[in-house]
Design a protein around this motif. Structure first.
Motif, PDB file in Angstrom:
ATOM      1  N   UNK A  89       2.364   2.143   8.955  1.00 29.00           N
ATOM      2  CA  UNK A  89       2.980   3.136   8.426  1.00 29.00           C
ATOM      3  C   UNK A  89       4.281   2.763   8.434  1.00 29.00           C
ATOM      4  N   UNK A  90       5.315   3.306   7.628  1.00 21.67           N
ATOM      5  CA  UNK A  90       6.859   2.887   7.699  1.00 21.67           C
ATOM      6  C   UNK A  90       7.253   3.566   8.865  1.00 21.67           C
ATOM      7  N   UNK A  91       8.271   3.142   9.513  1.00 24.46           N
ATOM      8  CA  UNK A  91       8.801   3.565  10.806  1.00 24.46           C
ATOM      9  C   UNK A  91       9.215   4.863  10.945  1.00 24.46           C
ATOM     10  N   UNK A  92       9.842   5.469  10.001  1.00 23.17           N
ATOM     11  CA  UNK A  92       9.900   6.767   9.894  1.00 23.17           C
ATOM     12  C   UNK A  92       8.794   7.720   9.912  1.00 23.17           C
ATOM     13  N   UNK A  93       7.794   7.253   9.231  1.00 22.08           N
ATOM     14  CA  UNK A  93       6.380   7.981   9.293  1.00 22.08           C
ATOM     15  C   UNK A  93       5.809   8.019  10.664  1.00 22.08           C
ATOM     16  N   UNK A 129      -4.074  -1.486   5.609  1.00 28.69           N
ATOM     17  CA  UNK A 129      -4.180  -0.064   5.163  1.00 28.69           C
ATOM     18  C   UNK A 129      -2.722   0.683   5.367  1.00 28.69           C
ATOM     19  N   UNK A 130      -2.020   1.072   4.382  1.00 31.75           N
ATOM     20  CA  UNK A 130      -0.931   1.880   4.527  1.00 31.75           C
ATOM     21  C   UNK A 130      -1.087   3.096   4.812  1.00 31.75           C
ATOM     22  N   UNK A 131      -0.658   3.703   5.971  1.00 27.23           N
ATOM     23  CA  UNK A 131      -1.077   5.142   6.212  1.00 27.23           C
ATOM     24  C   UNK A 131       0.291   5.655   5.954  1.00 27.23           C
ATOM     25  N   UNK A 132       0.893   6.004   4.668  1.00 24.20           N
ATOM     26  CA  UNK A 132       2.104   6.696   4.639  1.00 24.20           C
ATOM     27  C   UNK A 132       1.810   7.977   3.892  1.00 24.20           C
ATOM     28  N   UNK A 133       0.976   7.891   2.871  1.00 31.30           N
ATOM     29  CA  UNK A 133       0.576   8.966   1.778  1.00 31.30           C
ATOM     30  C   UNK A 133      -0.093  10.088   2.578  1.00 31.30           C
ATOM     31  N   UNK A 134      -0.679   9.933   3.678  1.00 33.07           N
ATOM     32  CA  UNK A 134      -1.258  10.937   4.451  1.00 33.07           C
ATOM     33  C   UNK A 134      -2.667  10.477   4.940  1.00 33.07           C
ATOM     34  N   UNK A 137      -5.767   9.272   2.160  1.00 29.68           N
ATOM     35  CA  UNK A 137      -5.742   8.141   1.172  1.00 29.68           C
ATOM     36  C   UNK A 137      -6.318   6.924   2.195  1.00 29.68           C
ATOM     37  N   UNK A 138      -5.645   6.942   3.479  1.00 25.97           N
ATOM     38  CA  UNK A 138      -6.247   5.795   4.499  1.00 25.97           C
ATOM     39  C   UNK A 138      -7.471   5.786   4.817  1.00 25.97           C
ATOM     40  N   UNK A 139      -7.929   7.270   5.019  1.00 30.07           N
ATOM     41  CA  UNK A 139      -9.460   7.368   5.400  1.00 30.07           C
ATOM     42  C   UNK A 139     -10.329   6.714   4.182  1.00 30.07           C
ATOM     43  N   UNK A 140      -9.798   7.158   2.863  1.00 26.94           N
ATOM     44  CA  UNK A 140     -10.590   6.555   2.003  1.00 26.94           C
ATOM     45  C   UNK A 140     -10.653   5.072   1.729  1.00 26.94           C
ATOM     46  N   UNK A 141      -9.642   4.588   2.215  1.00 28.19           N
ATOM     47  CA  UNK A 141      -9.486   2.926   2.174  1.00 28.19           C
ATOM     48  C   UNK A 141     -10.438   2.216   3.308  1.00 28.19           C
ATOM     49  N   UNK A 142     -10.479   2.872   4.505  1.00 33.85           N
ATOM     50  CA  UNK A 142     -11.027   2.561   5.454  1.00 33.85           C
ATOM     51  C   UNK A 142     -12.778   2.660   5.438  1.00 33.85           C
ATOM     52  N   UNK A 143     -12.969   3.792   4.758  1.00 37.75           N
ATOM     53  CA  UNK A 143     -14.491   3.968   4.305  1.00 37.75           C
ATOM     54  C   UNK A 143     -14.711   3.295   3.445  1.00 37.75           C
ATOM     55  N   UNK A 144     -13.960   2.868   2.323  1.00 38.69           N
ATOM     56  CA  UNK A 144     -14.540   1.811   1.521  1.00 38.69           C
ATOM     57  C   UNK A 144     -14.753   0.384   2.032  1.00 38.69           C
ATOM     58  N   UNK A 145     -13.967   0.231   3.118  1.00 34.80           N
ATOM     59  CA  UNK A 145     -13.921  -1.199   3.803  1.00 34.80           C
ATOM     60  C   UNK A 145     -15.382  -1.351   4.768  1.00 34.80           C
ATOM     61  N   UNK A 146     -15.524  -0.209   5.212  1.00 28.72           N
ATOM     62  CA  UNK A 146     -16.842   0.125   5.954  1.00 28.72           C
ATOM     63  C   UNK A 146     -18.079   0.214   5.352  1.00 28.72           C
ATOM     64  N   UNK A 147     -17.939   0.841   3.938  1.00 26.54           N
ATOM     65  CA  UNK A 147     -19.324   1.389   3.508  1.00 26.54           C
ATOM     66  C   UNK A 147     -20.088   0.140   3.077  1.00 26.54           C
TER      67      UNK A 147
END
Length: 154
Positions: A89-93, A129-134, A137-147
């Motif tokens: 995630x970006x430093x500010x996030x 996995x960039x976890x800045x958008x919420x 979004x990151x969960x969807x990417x992680x599930x796609x990686x594991x699925x």
């Protein structure tokens, strides 16, 4: 697919990570007894992935752990091919999320943000996995990686 719960020498907080809370003494005894497949110190706490992880791998399961970049090379060496999901995630996030958690002092948060800015692991087995958008979004990417490792529904 097996999700392995970590032992951490930190109290559990409502709404926080589901981990097994252990005392420093228990953690040290478990390290000495070989209870952990992987273990490390970070942020003033001890973290351990129980040896059951290795048992699940040996049984042919896909194993998902929340680890540390500091043990990735050890995992690669000891457990064969891995896929590293580097969640960033970006430093500010990151700073805003850590402040919201309320578990660490401002100085500890500064140190974590600085560590997060260091280069992460590299290799063909690393998926960022960039976890800045919420989290969704990151969960969807992680599930796609594991699925792909999941058995097909019957």
């Amino acid at each position: 697919i097996v999700f392995v719960q970590r032992d951490i020498t930190r109290p559990r907080h409502a709404g926080g990570e589901q981990h097994a809370e252990v005392s420093g003494e228990t953690f040290a005894a478990r390290v000495a007894a070989g209870h952990y497949a992987l273990h490390w110190q970070a942020n003033g706490h001890g973290y351990g992935i129980p040896r059951t992880m290795a048992d699940a791998l040996a049984a042919g399961a896909t194993v998902v752990v929340n680890g540390s970049r500091g043990v990735i090379d050890d995992a690669r060496t000891r457990f064969g091919p891995v896929v590293v999901a580097l969640v960033t995630a970006r430093p500010e996030t990151l700073r805003a999320r850590l402040l919201q958690r309320g578990r660490e002092s401002p100085a500890e948060i500064d140190a974590r943000v600085a560590r997060a800015a260091l280069p992460g692991p590299s290799g063909t087995d690393v998926v960022v996995i960039a976890n800045d958008a919420g989290p969704e979004v990151a969960i969807t990417q992680l599930v796609a990686l594991i699925a792909p490792a999941a058995p097909a529904p019957r």
